[in-house]
Design an enzyme around this catalytic site. Structure first.
Site, PDB file in Angstrom:
ATOM      1  N   ASP A   1       0.807  -1.213   0.000  1.00  0.00           N
ATOM      2  CA  ASP A   1       0.000   0.000   0.000  1.00  0.00           C
ATOM      3  C   ASP A   1       0.844   1.269   0.000  1.00  0.00           C
ATOM      4  OD1 ASP A   1       0.866  -0.578   2.600  1.00  0.00           O
ATOM      5  OD2 ASP A   1      -1.127  -1.147   3.279  1.00  0.00           O
TER       6      ASP A   1
ATOM      7  N   GLU B   1      -9.761  -2.349   5.023  1.00  0.00           N
ATOM      8  CA  GLU B   1     -10.443  -2.112   6.287  1.00  0.00           C
ATOM      9  C   GLU B   1     -11.657  -3.043   6.409  1.00  0.00           C
ATOM     10  OE1 GLU B   1      -8.779  -0.522   8.249  1.00  0.00           O
ATOM     11  OE2 GLU B   1      -8.125   1.464   7.588  1.00  0.00           O
TER      12      GLU B   1
ATOM     13  N   ASN C   1      -7.782  -3.367  14.075  1.00  0.00           N
ATOM     14  CA  ASN C   1      -9.151  -3.664  13.639  1.00  0.00           C
ATOM     15  C   ASN C   1      -9.214  -4.868  12.692  1.00  0.00           C
ATOM     16  OD1 ASN C   1      -8.077  -2.678  11.286  1.00  0.00           O
ATOM     17  ND2 ASN C   1      -9.540  -1.015  11.001  1.00  0.00           N
TER      18      ASN C   1
END
Ligand code: F6R
Length: 240
Positions: free
Chosen positions: A66, A142, A135
């Protein structure tokens, strides 16, 4: 999933570096998928040490997971700069074989397609290194990201912006978007190492390993991959 629990960050790094070493020894023209952040720093340090003792990176190709949208290669927090500082400038890798999404691309969608095509042309990723977000994100995929996703533009979760603010002068400077390899791109790697260190990752590791396979915990998709090694220290493994 092959699970290796070790004492601490240093032993996690040593285990993972050993796997990367074996991969490059077996296949000197390996294609590696690389991560940034705190977790792989010890691995890169060890790879530099291996290089200083003769390990050859000249035929290795790398694709990073990324890059932040809006940060150029010279920005201190860009992932291109991170890779340059921690690995690329310290080993004999050919810079033309190091790929990271271009966070400054005018047409971000076209950049995503270009990145997927480059991975395809390289023959796919042999060994992918992953960290995990608190998370459960992998790359910047995400919670909620479709498992079929290829490289795409991501709106970073609030928790990710908070977690990553430690690298910036203030939270307002953390970019809110990134380009990330998708879940499908990651799952196409032939082999994957997922690393985690510290108690803040314990819930995410538990959910990734023992929870249901769900887009709510992107790393849980790794339960479906045939060749994953989880290398975790005791704190990150404390809920397993
Ligand atoms: C970084 C990346 C992220 C990190 C994750 C953990 O390229 O893709 O998924 O691996 O956010 O970050 P650290 O290692 O800083 O805890």
């Amino acid at each position: 999933m092959n699970i290796v629990v070790v004492a601490n960050f240093d032993s996690m790094s040593a285990e993972a570096a050993k796997i990367v070493y074996g991969q490059i020894m077996r296949k000197p023209n390996s294609v590696l998928g690389l991560a940034t952040g705190s977790t792989p720093l010890g691995v890169y340090k060890l790879l530099v040490e291996y290089h200083n003792r003769g390990m050859d990176f000249s035929r290795v190709t790398t694709f990073n997971l990324d890059e932040y949208v809006g940060l150029g290669p010279d920005h201190p927090q860009s992932y291109r700069r991170y890779m340059h500082e921690h690995l690329f400038s310290k080993v004999n890798i050919n810079p033309e074989r190091t790929f990271i999404p271009n966070g400054l691309a005018e047409d971000l969608e076209a950049e995503c397609r270009r990145y997927d095509e480059l991975i395809r042309q390289a023959g796919g990723i042999d060994l992918q290194i992953l960290g995990i977000g608190t998370n459960g994100h992998i790359g910047f995929n995400e919670p909620g990201t479709e498992f079929g996703s290829t490289t795409h533009v991501v709106d970073l979760a609030e928790s990710t912006i908070r977690d990553n603010a430690r690298f910036f002068e203030s939270i307002d400077q953390v970019p809110t978007r990134a380009i990330s390899m998708g879940i499908k791109s990651i799952m196409q790697a032939k082999e994957i190492i997922l690393m985690a260190s510290g108690g803040s990752k314990a819930d995410a590791i538990y959910a990734a390993v023992h929870g249901p396979v769900t887009t709510a915990v992107p790393a849980s998709v790794l339960q479906l991959h045939p060749s994953v090694t989880l290398v975790v220290d005791q704190a990150a493994a404390s809920k397993l």
